[in-house]
Design an enzyme around this catalytic site. Sequence first.
Site, mmCIF file in Angstrom:
data_model
loop_
_atom_site.group_PDB
_atom_site.id
_atom_site.type_symbol
_atom_site.label_atom_id
_atom_site.label_comp_id
_atom_site.label_asym_id
_atom_site.label_seq_id
_atom_site.Cartn_x
_atom_site.Cartn_y
_atom_site.Cartn_z
ATOM 1 N N TYR A 1 -48.834 60.002 89.134
ATOM 2 C CA TYR A 1 -47.932 59.705 88.018
ATOM 3 C C TYR A 1 -48.293 60.553 86.807
ATOM 4 O O TYR A 1 -47.424 61.133 86.154
ATOM 5 C CB TYR A 1 -47.999 58.208 87.683
ATOM 6 C CG TYR A 1 -47.050 57.795 86.583
ATOM 7 C CD1 TYR A 1 -45.666 57.905 86.754
ATOM 8 C CD2 TYR A 1 -47.526 57.284 85.384
ATOM 9 C CE1 TYR A 1 -44.792 57.529 85.736
ATOM 10 C CE2 TYR A 1 -46.666 56.904 84.370
ATOM 11 C CZ TYR A 1 -45.293 57.022 84.550
ATOM 12 O OH TYR A 1 -44.442 56.658 83.551
ATOM 13 N N SER B 1 -44.226 60.226 79.042
ATOM 14 C CA SER B 1 -45.059 59.031 79.007
ATOM 15 C C SER B 1 -46.351 59.444 78.337
ATOM 16 O O SER B 1 -46.700 60.632 78.319
ATOM 17 C CB SER B 1 -45.350 58.575 80.439
ATOM 18 O OG SER B 1 -46.416 57.648 80.467
HETATM 19 C C1 8X3 Z 1 -46.178 54.251 81.590
HETATM 20 C C2 8X3 Z 1 -47.471 54.279 80.873
HETATM 21 O O1 8X3 Z 1 -49.948 53.694 81.067
HETATM 22 O O2 8X3 Z 1 -48.537 52.967 82.895
HETATM 23 O O3 8X3 Z 1 -45.461 55.441 81.502
HETATM 24 O O4 8X3 Z 1 -49.079 55.287 82.632
HETATM 25 S S1 8X3 Z 1 -48.791 54.050 81.941
#
Ligand code: 8X3
Length: 254
Positions: free
Chosen positions: A152, A139
């Site tokens: 994340y 990502s």
């Molecule tokens: C998703 C992109 O900007 O929500 O992988 O982290 S973000």
Amino acid sequence: MTAAGTPIAVVTGASSGIGAATARALAAAGYRVVLTARRKDRIEALAAEINEAGHQATAYPLDVTDRAAVDEFATAFRTIGVLVNNAGGALGADPVATGDPEDWRQMYETNVIGTLNVTQALLPALEASGDGTVVILSSTAGHATYEGGGGYVAAKNGARVLAETLRLEIVGRPVRVVEIAPGMVKTEEFATTRFRGDAEKAAKVYAGVAEPLSADDVAETITWAVTRPSHVNIDLLVVRPRAQASNTKIHREP
Ligand code: 8X3
């Protein structure tokens, strides 16, 4: 290769979003796709749809964080052409000061350990094909942080590092390692899962953005990368909508 000589592409997290779109796209590109995800009904329905369209697909229910199940799955294959590590996702958007460690743990489990499990288990079959490709969906969150990115961002950095390290370690062997790093992609589940079903919070992610990427946009990107000639390794491909210049610089219409 199968008896018929059709290369196999395994896609994890194929029950929805980028995974489902990638399964459709790789099937259309001539791969026999193996769809894996926890939700059996969804991958069976998608496999049926792909087969009805005249392509080849099978469904195999799998939790990528269950190493024993992943090892059992791997015994079904002698050779594999492509592995797309797509299973993963975000949970929460809390500041570091208050984020739930359990969310961080789960994100590390799915995005990093899940990818590690499947990649380790299928690497011999990818190598046996003589021309294997491992795709890791990281990502843009794996390349730059943002407030609330927390666990994340940390997990996607882990996925990125896994890809980079594996590429160094297996150079000289017939397996490419491709990292695809999408930015803002509007799918049915990503933001809703992140905000635990809160549709209003999920909608805010895309508010005013005329055209976020679609799952199909990313699937086409993945398909392009894996269908380059064998000697061409797309190390990293960052793909964002035009309206997004960085993780935090996003053009929103009023
Ligand atoms: C998703 C992109 O900007 O929500 O992988 O982290 S973000």
